[in-house]
Design a protein around this motif. Structure first.
Motif, short mmCIF file in Angstrom:
data_model
loop_
_atom_site.label_atom_id
_atom_site.label_comp_id
_atom_site.label_asym_id
_atom_site.label_seq_id
_atom_site.Cartn_x
_atom_site.Cartn_y
_atom_site.Cartn_z
N PHE A 579 -66.59 -11.83 -40.10
CA PHE A 579 -66.33 -10.40 -40.91
C PHE A 579 -67.44 -9.57 -40.16
O PHE A 579 -68.76 -9.80 -40.28
CB PHE A 579 -66.78 -10.38 -42.43
CG PHE A 579 -66.69 -9.37 -43.20
CD1 PHE A 579 -65.66 -8.39 -42.83
CD2 PHE A 579 -67.38 -9.11 -44.49
CE1 PHE A 579 -65.61 -7.25 -43.68
CE2 PHE A 579 -67.26 -8.09 -45.04
CZ PHE A 579 -66.22 -6.99 -44.67
N VAL A 580 -67.08 -8.32 -39.63
CA VAL A 580 -67.50 -7.36 -38.78
C VAL A 580 -68.87 -6.80 -39.33
O VAL A 580 -70.02 -6.70 -38.89
CB VAL A 580 -66.61 -6.22 -38.39
CG1 VAL A 580 -66.23 -5.75 -39.59
CG2 VAL A 580 -67.41 -5.52 -37.29
N PHE A 581 -68.89 -6.79 -40.81
CA PHE A 581 -69.92 -6.20 -41.39
C PHE A 581 -70.98 -7.01 -41.92
O PHE A 581 -71.95 -6.72 -42.23
CB PHE A 581 -69.69 -5.33 -42.70
CG PHE A 581 -68.56 -4.14 -42.35
CD1 PHE A 581 -69.10 -2.94 -41.58
CD2 PHE A 581 -67.13 -4.26 -42.57
CE1 PHE A 581 -68.05 -1.93 -41.33
CE2 PHE A 581 -66.18 -3.21 -42.31
CZ PHE A 581 -66.59 -2.05 -41.30
N PHE A 582 -70.89 -8.31 -41.59
CA PHE A 582 -71.85 -9.31 -41.69
C PHE A 582 -72.76 -9.56 -40.86
O PHE A 582 -73.63 -10.50 -40.73
CB PHE A 582 -71.50 -10.63 -42.11
CG PHE A 582 -70.77 -10.72 -43.96
CD1 PHE A 582 -70.89 -9.47 -44.57
CD2 PHE A 582 -70.29 -11.73 -44.42
CE1 PHE A 582 -70.65 -9.39 -45.87
CE2 PHE A 582 -69.91 -11.66 -45.66
CZ PHE A 582 -70.04 -10.49 -46.44
N ASP A 583 -72.26 -8.91 -39.61
CA ASP A 583 -73.20 -9.52 -38.15
C ASP A 583 -73.31 -10.94 -38.05
O ASP A 583 -74.56 -11.33 -37.59
CB ASP A 583 -74.47 -8.72 -38.38
CG ASP A 583 -74.25 -7.18 -38.11
OD1 ASP A 583 -73.09 -6.63 -37.68
OD2 ASP A 583 -75.09 -6.40 -38.18
N ASP A 584 -72.49 -11.85 -38.24
CA ASP A 584 -72.73 -13.30 -38.13
C ASP A 584 -73.87 -13.76 -39.09
O ASP A 584 -74.31 -14.91 -38.76
CB ASP A 584 -72.85 -13.51 -36.70
CG ASP A 584 -72.04 -13.07 -35.91
OD1 ASP A 584 -70.59 -13.12 -36.32
OD2 ASP A 584 -72.19 -12.70 -34.71
N ASN A 585 -74.26 -13.17 -39.97
CA ASN A 585 -75.46 -13.55 -40.60
C ASN A 585 -75.11 -14.79 -41.62
O ASN A 585 -75.96 -15.57 -42.08
CB ASN A 585 -76.24 -12.57 -41.57
CG ASN A 585 -77.03 -11.42 -40.81
OD1 ASN A 585 -78.29 -11.93 -40.29
ND2 ASN A 585 -76.42 -10.56 -39.93
N PHE A 586 -73.94 -14.79 -42.15
CA PHE A 586 -73.39 -15.64 -43.06
C PHE A 586 -72.32 -16.66 -42.57
O PHE A 586 -71.80 -17.38 -43.48
CB PHE A 586 -72.94 -14.97 -44.48
CG PHE A 586 -74.09 -13.96 -44.93
CD1 PHE A 586 -75.13 -14.43 -45.52
CD2 PHE A 586 -73.99 -12.63 -44.69
CE1 PHE A 586 -76.15 -13.49 -45.98
CE2 PHE A 586 -74.85 -11.59 -45.11
CZ PHE A 586 -76.07 -12.21 -45.79
#
Length: 734
Positions: A579-586
């Motif tokens: 998901f683009v708005f999570f910036d790979d954080n999750f």
């Protein structure tokens, strides 16, 4: 018809600013005492705060009814009780103002102290003008040309502005208010002598006619149709009045004066500034905030030609907006890092501490445990908190007391004296509690558009014996928009001194209009309709088969009262990695991401798009071009839950593809693929799409919608009763 028009005003007295609630009562308010008090209570409920003074404007001929209704003891006492809190009467006075013979006559309805709020004729005149200005703002009479465009007026003048005076009154009560203002605020007009009233457009006929009727004037009203017939308008021999609907340059009034017309007999309803040398001006827009941000004409714009009061540019295709990185909310990741997975309550979960079931809400424990927030809190108190503050007030919401205790401990440690600071829970405070206070900090963990904070501010002003330092400290703001948050800050920081109160907030994340929650109500209403449906709109589906489909639809909606609709297999919608708005954080814990996490994120993204500074990326319509969410978004965000969240968090106008044949056909083809693949990941959001289509939030051209339903139902058959049920409910009426 609304029976009351209300607005807030302010009056400065002895260095202190007082809140004034003004109300104009329309025709239906005079039916009986109950209607009269219901109108007053409606105005009071919608006031920003409990006002210091209430002013009720009464049309000529109704003052006797007004005073009679006011004396109804039971309703009178009940209404006065609403003006008090904790045995303190906030509203010091109520006045009735009769608009009679072009003048304001003041009647005292109620005072609560020996030194009441004194009212002068100038005050009620200024307040009435303020009401007209607010009506102009509320009804959007001023149109600003979109970026790269200008208006070409009938006079040939090029401008970035166009004023549509006919929109000033949207209801009968508003019409009466404007007409009475016309008659009362425009001086030196002897209505009884006027034989002819000339108007430049039929759009203002109702306003002028109403003003003439209230004055007992039987003059003829003739339209000279703007500049088309102006040259043919001869100076009349009898008494006359010329009414110009609107002006941005004063050109028409100037032309009239050059042809011998008297400036005292020319009235401009709305102008961008007062022009006493040319005409009376009823509404001066320079006294409002509407002219802010109007850019200059540089000569390279595309003209939007005006034909009378109409635009010839409405055929412009809707603007499509595709969501992406430019629409990433500034504080989204900061908030998600502390609240995602464990800190955002499930959708529509009841929060007992506030007695409500907000669509999206945050858990206090995550805020209290956030190291970044605690660091910010300590730094903010260290740098911004006035040393004179010795009182902490927190809202009774189950979340703010912990923060209030931290603020209390900070004040205690910083002061170094033996006197312990005071701690109070709102609304359990009174005048005695603040008697010796030298400064107050108001602490709240979470705030929306700030209705509770406004009331706390109002209470403090009433309870404080003098103006003392005040500080508002908020953990996370979840307003509808940046604009509403800015208005909240402006309201809270202003006081009777030239200095502003302090205002601090850790993070702000606008989530868009409250009507997101409405989609659950709309689905419930759809289920109720399906329960009562007994026929099938398609011959290929028998009534018995349709009944099974409607029953399945109702069951699915009932099960999804606190969630998104599941896929056609009955499984909940879920997010996948990337998901683009999570910036790979999750990505490493993607299976734990909740539906409320995703909905909050998507709602924030859409609101950021609505407020984007770049017109090409801005998801906000103008009066000359609609704006829609591009169909490409549903291919770019192809996770079922993301598609569902876009549908839920969008405004209906943003999903209206019916105005453009190509876009409607494009969405029809996309939806057909989704519906026919409902058993596979590509079509897992089929029920959400079909639900949006059935409640009318997602719109296609009628012929496209009918073709889509017929073709989809033929393909699906009885394979999915619930999806077929939604599609049958979406079938357009012939």
């Amino acid at each position: 018809m609304d029976n009351v028009l209300y607005f807030n005003a302010e009056k400065d007295r002895d260095g202190q600013r007082f809140d004034v609630l003004c109300a104009y009562l329309g025709g239906k308010a005079w039916q009986d005492s109950s209607s009269f008090y219901a109108a007053l209570e409606k105005a009071l409920k919608n006031s920003d705060t409990l006002p210091d003074c209430i002013i009720v404007y009464v049309a000529s001929g109704e003052i006797n009814n007004c005073l009679h209704y006011w004396e109804n003891k039971e309703l009178h006492d009940s209404f006065l009780g609403r003006l008090s809190k904790n045995n303190v009467c906030f509203t010091k006075a109520l006045y009735f103002i009769e608009l009679r013979d072009g003048r304001f006559k003041i009647y005292e309805g109620y005072t609560s102290s020996p030194n009441p709020f004194q009212l002068q004729t100038k005050d009620v005149t200024d307040f009435y003008s303020k009401g007209l200005h607010k009506l102009a703002e509320r009804n959007n009479v001023l149109h600003i040309a979109p970026a790269g465009h200008t208006f070409k007026h009938p006079s040939g003048r090029i401008s970035k502005m166009f004023i549509q005076s006919r929109d000033i009154a949207a209801t009968e009560t508003e019409l009466q208010f404007v007409a009475n203002g016309f008659r009362t605020l425009v001086k030196n007009v002897d209505w009884l002598k006027i034989k002819t009233v000339y108007i430049d457009t039929m759009g203002i006929y109702s306003i002028v006619k109403e003003a003439a009727l209230t004055a007992g004037c039987s003059a003829n009203i003739e339209s000279y149709h703007s500049y088309d017939s102006l040259k043919e308008l001869n100076l009349p021999s009898d008494d006359y009045l010329v009414v110009i609907s609107a002006s941005t340059s004063g050109g028409m009034a100037r032309d009239l004066i050059n042809r011998g017309f008297c400036k005292d007999k020319i009235v401009t309803l709305i102008d961008v500034k007062a022009r006493s040398s040319l005409s009376h001006v009823l509404i001066d827009l320079s006294s409002t905030g509407l002219l802010q941000g109007v850019s200059n004409v540089d000569g390279n714009e595309t003209d939007i030609e005006l034909v009378g009061e109409h635009f010839s540019y409405r055929a412009k295709p809707p603007k499509q907006v595709t969501l992406g990185i430019p629409h990433k909310p500034k504080h989204l990741l900061d908030i998600l890092k502390d609240f995602c997975i464990t800190g955002i309550n499930p959708i529509n979960q009841r929060v007992d501490a506030i007695g409500k079931s907000p669509l999206l809400s945050l858990k206090p424990a995550n805020l209290h445990a956030s190291g970044k927030f605690i660091d910010w809190l300590n730094e903010e108190l260290k740098w911004s908190l006035s040393s004179s503050i010795d009182t902490v007030v927190f809202s009774d919401d189950g979340a703010s007391e912990v923060l209030a205790q931290k603020a209390l401990d900070f004040i205690k440690n910083a002061s170094g004296d033996d006197k312990a600071p005071s701690l109070f829970k709102w609304p359990n405070i009174n005048k005695e509690d603040l008697k010796n206070s030298t400064g107050v900090i108001v602490v709240t963990a979470f705030a929306g558009d700030g209705g509770k904070l406004r009331q706390i501010s109002r209470d403090l002003r009433e309870y404080e014996s003098k103006t003392i330092p005040r500080h508002f400290l908020i953990g996370v703001g979840l307003p509808q928009s940046k604009g509403s948050w800015k208005k909240l800050e402006q309201f809270l920081v202003r006081n009777a001194t030239p200095r502003f109160y302090n205002f601090s907030v850790w993070k702000v994340l606008p989530l868009g209009p409250d009507n997101i929650k409405k989609s659950w109500d709309e689905l419930a209403e759809l289920a109720a309709k399906a329960d009562n449906a007994s026929t099938s709109p398609l011959e290929m589906i028998t009534p018995d088969e349709a009944a099974k489909c409607y029953e399945a639809l109702s069951n699915y909606i009932e099960q999804a009262r606190d969630s998104l609709l599941p896929n056609a297999n009955g499984d909940p919608l879920k997010l996948t990695e990337g998901f683009v708005f999570f910036d790979d954080n999750f990505d490493h814990k993607i299976d734990s991401i909740t539906q409320s996490d995703t909905l909050l994120s998507m709602a924030a993204v859409l609101q950021t798009a609505r407020e984007h500074a770049d017109p090409e990326k801005c998801l906000r319509p103008t009066n000359y071009q609609s704006v829609i969410i591009s169909p490409e978004n549903f291919l770019r965000f192809n996770d079922d839950i993301l598609q569902a969240c876009i549908l839920r968090a969008s405004q209906p106008s943003e999903l209206d593809y019916s105005s453009d044949h190509h876009l409607s056909e494009l969405m029809k083809e996309f939806l057909y693929k989704v519906f026919t693949r409902h058993k596979h990941p590509f079509g897992y959001a089929a029920l959400e799409f079909a639900g949006a289509l059935a409640v009318g939030k997602l719109k296609l051209k009628k012929e496209h919608c009918r073709e889509l339903v017929e073709k989809s139902v033929k393909s699906i058959g009885s394979e999915s009763h619930v999806l077929t049920g939604f599609l049958l409910m979406a079938m357009p009426k012939s």
